[in-house]
Design a protein around this motif. Structure first.
Motif, short mmCIF file in Angstrom:
data_model
loop_
_atom_site.label_atom_id
_atom_site.label_comp_id
_atom_site.label_asym_id
_atom_site.label_seq_id
_atom_site.Cartn_x
_atom_site.Cartn_y
_atom_site.Cartn_z
N UNK A 186 10.03 -61.55 -22.55
CA UNK A 186 9.51 -62.26 -21.38
C UNK A 186 10.11 -61.72 -20.09
N UNK A 187 9.42 -61.96 -18.97
CA UNK A 187 9.93 -61.46 -17.70
C UNK A 187 11.26 -62.11 -17.33
N UNK A 188 11.55 -63.30 -17.88
CA UNK A 188 12.83 -63.96 -17.60
C UNK A 188 14.00 -63.25 -18.27
N UNK A 189 13.73 -62.24 -19.07
CA UNK A 189 14.79 -61.39 -19.60
C UNK A 189 15.65 -60.82 -18.48
N UNK A 190 15.03 -60.60 -17.32
CA UNK A 190 15.76 -60.00 -16.20
C UNK A 190 16.95 -60.85 -15.79
N UNK A 191 16.92 -62.15 -16.08
CA UNK A 191 18.08 -63.00 -15.80
C UNK A 191 19.32 -62.52 -16.56
#
Length: 367
Positions: free
Chosen positions: A295-300
């Motif tokens: 998911x794009x929230x992996x960047x967190x």
């Protein structure tokens, strides 16, 4: 015309939000070492309302700033009471004008032994060299670009509708920055390459939930999470907010603890990308050395020393060369939707879309 476009964004899109001091304090504590002897620019901030301006004015000496510059576009639509306008107007209601404040020192002007907002107020009201007006205050105008070239670090909350253009300008002028945006901005074709090439990353203090922002007096409060606080100020709560920055911080180098082991049964492969599906960052397998969709929230949690970003699996922002299959209308009635994101095949042989995915690779898999 730039000014017309910005005014339209403010009135139509209603995305001019005012950041809470607590959120600024939580994030800025991770960057103090970056600010010594630097020129800080807050170029989307009414100096009489912005908590960014108040933060840097109050911490001017502690951070060792060289200069603080604050500008706004045609004044603030929020009526304030902490820092009043030092101008005199013939009309009963103050005109909306663009201000510029430039501070090179903050002293204890009222002699109470501390530097606080009362000293900043005295400074603004009595030093004519500190305060001036701008023609428009548009961050794209010549007068504001000249201020940008002088700045070392830009810190602000730009209008969400102009985020692409705003961050592009920062990159063009090679500025360090800390700005607020929506997490979905990472999927923009103009923004994602900056993350993939480690030119931009997320700040550490916000990784989930929503955030409270004050809004102008004419902003409609007709959605969940809106209201009026005890000070009589209108606010909304916004989901998916993140800090975008190119200032390094410790959390960015924390290694993600991987505890899951790869198995084909647990991690299906996409039909149109040579990668496995991992729906939660916590489920990334520690022993898989090939492409992984997350998911794009992996960047967190992204640590560039631990992972490599290969690309984006999404129509528009993605690299077509990463696809292993392109669907056509001859074979699939909903081919357009299927080409938008990675697809998975269920047990009945039916293809289903996933959300957009970031494709990554573990640099040091434990095989």
């Amino acid at each position: 015309m730039a000014n017309k476009n910005l005014n339209a964004a403010k009135t139509a899109k209603k995305d001019e939000f005012y950041t809470q001091m607590s959120d600024i304090e939580m994030e800025l504590q991770h960057y103090w070492q970056h600010f010594y002897d630097k020129v800080v620019l807050c170029n989307c901030d009414d100096p009489y309302e912005s908590n960014f301006f108040k933060y840097f004015a109050l911490h001017f000496n502690h951070l060792g700033l060289k200069k603080l510059i604050c500008t706004c576009y045609n004044g603030s639509p929020i009526q304030g009471d902490e820092l009043s306008l030092p101008f005199d107007f013939e009309d009963e209601e103050p005109k909306k004008i663009a201000h510029k404040v430039v501070i090179t020192e903050v002293k204890d002007l009222n002699g109470d032994g501390a530097v606080d907002l009362s000293d900043v107020r005295i400074l603004l009201q009595n030093d004519k060299n500190v305060l001036s007006t701008l023609e428009t205050g548009d961050f794209r105008s010549k007068e504001c670009i000249e201020l940008l070239t002088e700045a070392d670090i830009v810190v602000t909350n730009p209008p969400f509708s102009l985020f692409r253009e705003y961050i592009a300008q920062l990159m063009e002028y090679e500025k360090k920055f800390l700005i607020i945006g929506n997490v979905n901005a990472i999927t923009y074709k103009e923004v994602f390459p900056l993350f993939m090439n480690n030119k931009v990353w997320f700040g550490p203090s916000i990784s989930s939930g929503d955030r409270k922002f004050n809004v102008p007096v004419d902003y409609p409060l007709n959605a969940a999470g809106c209201g009026i606080d005890t000070d009589g100020k209108r606010y909304i709560r916004v989901k998916g907010v993140r800090w975008f920055t190119n200032l390094d911080h410790k959390k960015r180098h924390e290694e993600l603890d991987l505890v899951c082991r790869y198995s084909p049964e647990e991690y299906p492969t996409y039909d149109n990308y040579d990668a496995i599906e991992v729906g939660k960052t916590a489920d990334i397998p520690y022993d898989y050395q090939y492409a992984i969709g997350v998911p794009i929230t992996f960047i967190d949690k992204y640590n560039p020393d631990q992972f490599e970003i290969i690309g984006m699996a999404k129509r528009g922002a993605g690299d077509p060369a990463l696809k292993s299959k392109v669907y056509t209308k001859d074979d699939y009635p909903n081919y357009s939707d299927l080409n938008a994101t990675p697809t998975l095949m269920d047990s009945q042989g039916v293809l289903h879309n996933t959300y957009p995915r970031i494709l990554i690779r573990n640099k040091h898999p434990r095989l």
